[in-house]
Design a protein around this motif. Sequence first.
Motif, PDB file in Angstrom:
ATOM      1  N   PRO A 415       7.314  51.979  10.861  1.00 18.20           N
ATOM      2  CA  PRO A 415       7.879  52.952   9.922  1.00 18.20           C
ATOM      3  C   PRO A 415       9.329  52.632   9.591  1.00 18.20           C
ATOM      4  O   PRO A 415      10.141  52.405  10.477  1.00 18.20           O
ATOM      5  CB  PRO A 415       7.777  54.277  10.698  1.00 18.20           C
ATOM      6  N   GLY A 416       9.626  52.607   8.307  1.00 18.29           N
ATOM      7  CA  GLY A 416      11.018  52.447   7.874  1.00 18.29           C
ATOM      8  C   GLY A 416      11.647  51.139   8.249  1.00 18.29           C
ATOM      9  O   GLY A 416      12.869  51.063   8.416  1.00 18.29           O
ATOM     10  N   ALA A 417      10.867  50.061   8.391  1.00 19.75           N
ATOM     11  CA  ALA A 417      11.418  48.787   8.850  1.00 19.75           C
ATOM     12  C   ALA A 417      12.477  48.241   7.900  1.00 19.75           C
ATOM     13  O   ALA A 417      13.430  47.585   8.330  1.00 19.75           O
ATOM     14  CB  ALA A 417      10.289  47.765   9.023  1.00 19.75           C
ATOM     15  N   LYS A 418      12.333  48.509   6.605  1.00 23.25           N
ATOM     16  CA  LYS A 418      13.280  47.981   5.628  1.00 23.25           C
ATOM     17  C   LYS A 418      14.667  48.591   5.800  1.00 23.25           C
ATOM     18  O   LYS A 418      15.656  48.041   5.300  1.00 23.25           O
ATOM     19  CB  LYS A 418      12.768  48.242   4.214  1.00 23.25           C
ATOM     20  N   ARG A 419      14.753  49.714   6.477  1.00 19.94           N
ATOM     21  CA  ARG A 419      16.042  50.386   6.665  1.00 19.94           C
ATOM     22  C   ARG A 419      16.727  49.989   7.969  1.00 19.94           C
ATOM     23  O   ARG A 419      17.824  50.473   8.253  1.00 19.94           O
ATOM     24  CB  ARG A 419      15.829  51.907   6.653  1.00 19.94           C
ATOM     25  N   ALA A 420      16.089  49.148   8.759  1.00 19.98           N
ATOM     26  CA  ALA A 420      16.645  48.771  10.063  1.00 19.98           C
ATOM     27  C   ALA A 420      18.045  48.157   9.966  1.00 19.98           C
ATOM     28  O   ALA A 420      18.927  48.503  10.764  1.00 19.98           O
ATOM     29  CB  ALA A 420      15.686  47.827  10.783  1.00 19.98           C
ATOM     30  N   PRO A 421      18.317  47.239   9.025  1.00 18.72           N
ATOM     31  CA  PRO A 421      19.677  46.676   8.951  1.00 18.72           C
ATOM     32  C   PRO A 421      20.747  47.736   8.722  1.00 18.72           C
ATOM     33  O   PRO A 421      21.842  47.657   9.290  1.00 18.72           O
ATOM     34  CB  PRO A 421      19.582  45.703   7.760  1.00 18.72           C
ATOM     35  N   TYR A 422      20.433  48.738   7.893  1.00 23.87           N
ATOM     36  CA  TYR A 422      21.405  49.807   7.651  1.00 23.87           C
ATOM     37  C   TYR A 422      21.649  50.620   8.923  1.00 23.87           C
ATOM     38  O   TYR A 422      22.780  51.046   9.189  1.00 23.87           O
ATOM     39  CB  TYR A 422      20.907  50.728   6.539  1.00 23.87           C
ATOM     40  N   ALA A 423      20.584  50.835   9.696  1.00 23.32           N
ATOM     41  CA  ALA A 423      20.728  51.587  10.945  1.00 23.32           C
ATOM     42  C   ALA A 423      21.612  50.829  11.932  1.00 23.32           C
ATOM     43  O   ALA A 423      22.468  51.426  12.603  1.00 23.32           O
ATOM     44  CB  ALA A 423      19.355  51.859  11.556  1.00 23.32           C
ATOM     45  N   VAL A 424      21.411  49.513  12.015  1.00 24.86           N
ATOM     46  CA  VAL A 424      22.209  48.696  12.940  1.00 24.86           C
ATOM     47  C   VAL A 424      23.673  48.690  12.520  1.00 24.86           C
ATOM     48  O   VAL A 424      24.584  48.840  13.350  1.00 24.86           O
ATOM     49  CB  VAL A 424      21.650  47.259  13.010  1.00 24.86           C
ATOM     50  N   LEU A 425      23.936  48.518  11.232  1.00 28.36           N
ATOM     51  CA  LEU A 425      25.321  48.503  10.736  1.00 28.36           C
ATOM     52  C   LEU A 425      26.003  49.849  10.981  1.00 28.36           C
ATOM     53  O   LEU A 425      27.177  49.907  11.357  1.00 28.36           O
ATOM     54  CB  LEU A 425      25.342  48.167   9.241  1.00 28.36           C
ATOM     55  N   THR A 426      25.265  50.931  10.774  1.00 24.98           N
ATOM     56  CA  THR A 426      25.828  52.258  11.029  1.00 24.98           C
ATOM     57  C   THR A 426      26.180  52.432  12.497  1.00 24.98           C
ATOM     58  O   THR A 426      27.247  52.953  12.844  1.00 24.98           O
ATOM     59  CB  THR A 426      24.833  53.346  10.590  1.00 24.98           C
ATOM     60  N   LEU A 427      25.275  51.987  13.375  1.00 28.23           N
ATOM     61  CA  LEU A 427      25.541  52.080  14.811  1.00 28.23           C
ATOM     62  C   LEU A 427      26.788  51.286  15.191  1.00 28.23           C
ATOM     63  O   LEU A 427      27.638  51.767  15.955  1.00 28.23           O
ATOM     64  CB  LEU A 427      24.329  51.577  15.594  1.00 28.23           C
ATOM     65  N   LEU A 428      26.904  50.076  14.671  1.00 32.90           N
ATOM     66  CA  LEU A 428      28.075  49.249  14.977  1.00 32.90           C
ATOM     67  C   LEU A 428      29.360  49.923  14.497  1.00 32.90           C
ATOM     68  O   LEU A 428      30.390  49.891  15.188  1.00 32.90           O
ATOM     69  CB  LEU A 428      27.927  47.867  14.328  1.00 32.90           C
ATOM     70  N   LEU A 429      29.306  50.540  13.325  1.00 35.70           N
ATOM     71  CA  LEU A 429      30.489  51.232  12.810  1.00 35.70           C
ATOM     72  C   LEU A 429      30.885  52.385  13.725  1.00 35.70           C
ATOM     73  O   LEU A 429      32.069  52.570  14.033  1.00 35.70           O
ATOM     74  CB  LEU A 429      30.207  51.759  11.401  1.00 35.70           C
ATOM     75  N   VAL A 430      29.899  53.149  14.189  1.00 36.63           N
ATOM     76  CA  VAL A 430      30.180  54.274  15.089  1.00 36.63           C
ATOM     77  C   VAL A 430      30.822  53.777  16.385  1.00 36.63           C
ATOM     78  O   VAL A 430      31.806  54.349  16.875  1.00 36.63           O
ATOM     79  CB  VAL A 430      28.888  55.057  15.383  1.00 36.63           C
ATOM     80  N   VAL A 431      30.278  52.697  16.940  1.00 40.73           N
ATOM     81  CA  VAL A 431      30.829  52.146  18.183  1.00 40.73           C
ATOM     82  C   VAL A 431      32.262  51.685  17.977  1.00 40.73           C
ATOM     83  O   VAL A 431      33.150  51.946  18.808  1.00 40.73           O
ATOM     84  CB  VAL A 431      29.937  50.992  18.691  1.00 40.73           C
ATOM     85  N   VAL A 432      32.536  50.999  16.878  1.00 39.37           N
ATOM     86  CA  VAL A 432      33.892  50.511  16.597  1.00 39.37           C
ATOM     87  C   VAL A 432      34.856  51.681  16.440  1.00 39.37           C
ATOM     88  O   VAL A 432      35.978  51.663  16.979  1.00 39.37           O
ATOM     89  CB  VAL A 432      33.890  49.621  15.333  1.00 39.37           C
ATOM     90  N   LEU A 433      34.444  52.705  15.711  1.00 38.72           N
ATOM     91  CA  LEU A 433      35.314  53.868  15.514  1.00 38.72           C
ATOM     92  C   LEU A 433      35.625  54.558  16.840  1.00 38.72           C
ATOM     93  O   LEU A 433      36.761  54.974  17.084  1.00 38.72           O
ATOM     94  CB  LEU A 433      34.663  54.856  14.544  1.00 38.72           C
ATOM     95  N   MET A 434      34.604  54.682  17.696  1.00 37.33           N
ATOM     96  CA  MET A 434      34.828  55.322  18.988  1.00 37.33           C
ATOM     97  C   MET A 434      35.695  54.464  19.900  1.00 37.33           C
ATOM     98  O   MET A 434      36.562  54.974  20.617  1.00 37.33           O
ATOM     99  CB  MET A 434      33.491  55.617  19.669  1.00 37.33           C
ATOM    100  N   ALA A 435      35.440  53.150  19.885  1.00 34.12           N
ATOM    101  CA  ALA A 435      36.169  52.253  20.794  1.00 34.12           C
ATOM    102  C   ALA A 435      37.638  52.127  20.412  1.00 34.12           C
ATOM    103  O   ALA A 435      38.509  52.037  21.278  1.00 34.12           O
ATOM    104  CB  ALA A 435      35.504  50.880  20.803  1.00 34.12           C
ATOM    105  N   THR A 436      37.922  52.110  19.117  1.00 34.90           N
ATOM    106  CA  THR A 436      39.308  51.938  18.675  1.00 34.90           C
ATOM    107  C   THR A 436      40.088  53.243  18.636  1.00 34.90           C
ATOM    108  O   THR A 436      41.320  53.222  18.595  1.00 34.90           O
ATOM    109  CB  THR A 436      39.332  51.300  17.278  1.00 34.90           C
ATOM    110  N   GLY A 437      39.366  54.372  18.621  1.00 34.80           N
ATOM    111  CA  GLY A 437      40.044  55.655  18.574  1.00 34.80           C
ATOM    112  C   GLY A 437      40.662  55.978  17.225  1.00 34.80           C
ATOM    113  O   GLY A 437      41.551  56.832  17.140  1.00 34.80           O
TER     114      GLY A 437
END
Length: 612
Positions: A415-437
């Motif tokens: 389900p929703g495999a075509k959206r996987a790259p967007y999900a990964v990029l969003t996750l990476l952005l969240v991690v970067v925002l949290m890590a950098t403060g």
Amino acid sequence: MTLDLILVLLLLGTAVLMFAINRPPADAVAMLMMLALPFTGVISVQESLVGFSNPNIILIAAMFVIGDALARTGVARSIGDWITRHAGNSRWRLLVMLMLAVGLLGSTMSTTGVVAIFIPIVLRIASQQGLAPGQLMMPMAYAALISGMMTLVATSSNLVVNYELTRTGADGFHFFSFTAFGLPILLVATLYMLLAQRWLRPADSTSARRRHRPNLMQWVERYRLAEREYRVRVRPDSPLLGKTLRELDLTRTTGIRIILIERGVGRSRQLLRRRPKRMLQAGDVLLIDVDLERTQLDLDEMGRRYGVDILPQTGRYFVDKSQAVGMLEVMIPESSRFIGKTVAEAEQLTGYELTVVGMRRASEALEPHGLREQRIQVGDTVLLAGPWKTIRRLQGETGDLIVLNLPRELDEYLPGAKRAPYAVLTLLLVVVLMATGVVANVQAALIGCVLMVFFRCISLEKAYKSIQLKTLVLIVGMMPFALALERTGGVTMAADALTYAVGDAGPYAVMALLFAITVVLGLFIVNTANALLLAPVGLAVAEALGASPYPFAMIIALAASTGFMTPISPVNTMVATAGNYRFVDFIRIGLPLTLLTMAISVLMVPWLLPLY
């Protein structure tokens, strides 16, 4: 000891007892405590409700949404396929890659969420490799528990400990403050499981299920479906004609349960769902479930009374009708709304699109007759039958049901495999925002939620459904205890008792004792409530010793995630059935790992977070 403290301790003891027996459910216990504490006069009603405005609650809810979006887009399943490809035929490489993948993915989502995602992955890997699922389920579950030690947002217990830390005026932990401890523990646990894997149950006789995707005939045999394959044809003179299924209400009045309705002949033949407004017609063929002994009927009498012809049994109904009817095997997770409901009530909640045709509990098939009255429990394995369209839609679900197996008759579907790259990029952005403060953690998580919906990784409706309100209510309901114990002197008394117990042994002994108490208490209550109760005690001990609060807060957070020893925790409960484990298996494998984790934590925490 004052009267106020006695009242608070009585309430706390009552809560722990109810947590231990799981009656009522943990979230209900928290709500009762939130209601009862203001009556002691120690805290006000406003203070008992203040948790609902806590940013950490919003942060936890947002991480549930992000985690569910990762599941719906197939990111975790792609990781499982990648593990299978690169592990080859090496079992040790497979275990290492599985545990590291679970530990790293779980560092950004809830522990139970990552287990729900990886159970079907592990089953598929075990099937492809010819392994017993039990050889991989426990290592996966332990890696998921350890993933809670990897980052600040990996588990709610980390966030509540951090909340208590900031409530005392300290700065709190950073996003990666836990990683320096969680990563070594994960590596040691992986090495340990390579040795302990031999103690897990070897492959049993059910090799067909492991080596291949199951087919419908295997499920017919495993769930004893042939025993209940009573098929009848409605005659033109039947008293059943002209009435809806709701009006007939055969289940309540006679104990006869209609499972499927077959209508038409030749190419026009179709299988109809048992909707309450459905009216039977002459010539309809009904697949029914009836306990003849309990209803005191025999087949001939049933045929005469209801105007139906009894058709011969073949034991292959579901197999022969596989082009029209599908099946799937699911497991009931802790967060499911079906827990405590009867099978009949669960079918109503699904809109009658799916029919429960079999159920297994603790690896044993339940008696087919009377299945409708069975109450669903955590870890039950359920066999559902219904339209392939509905079954395909369920493949992406991880909330109410965990899809364990799909038959060979259905091609795999993501389900929703075509959206996987967007999900990964969003996750990476969240991690970067949290890590950098750059922004607050809660803002970063909310940004991630908005982007997941914007990129259609998850719909707004599914996002709301993914939020585990029971967990949030549990946290909010237990938060007032910390304030009540602090005001009544209970925290100080507990801290004094701990420091007195270790005498002159020093801070290392105090931390070891705190770790052990947290682990033992975690055998009876959920880790979030555990952390909420003990974090103030650990911080008070630090103050009594004139030490830094950070190492004591960290030791409690790490211990709260060390739930290896019993299947009582939600994570272990979820894998107990799928891995065919006994209670003693968790003691045998989990106790040494608990001691290893305690040793690593007590040695490393004061080293990386100085005591003075």
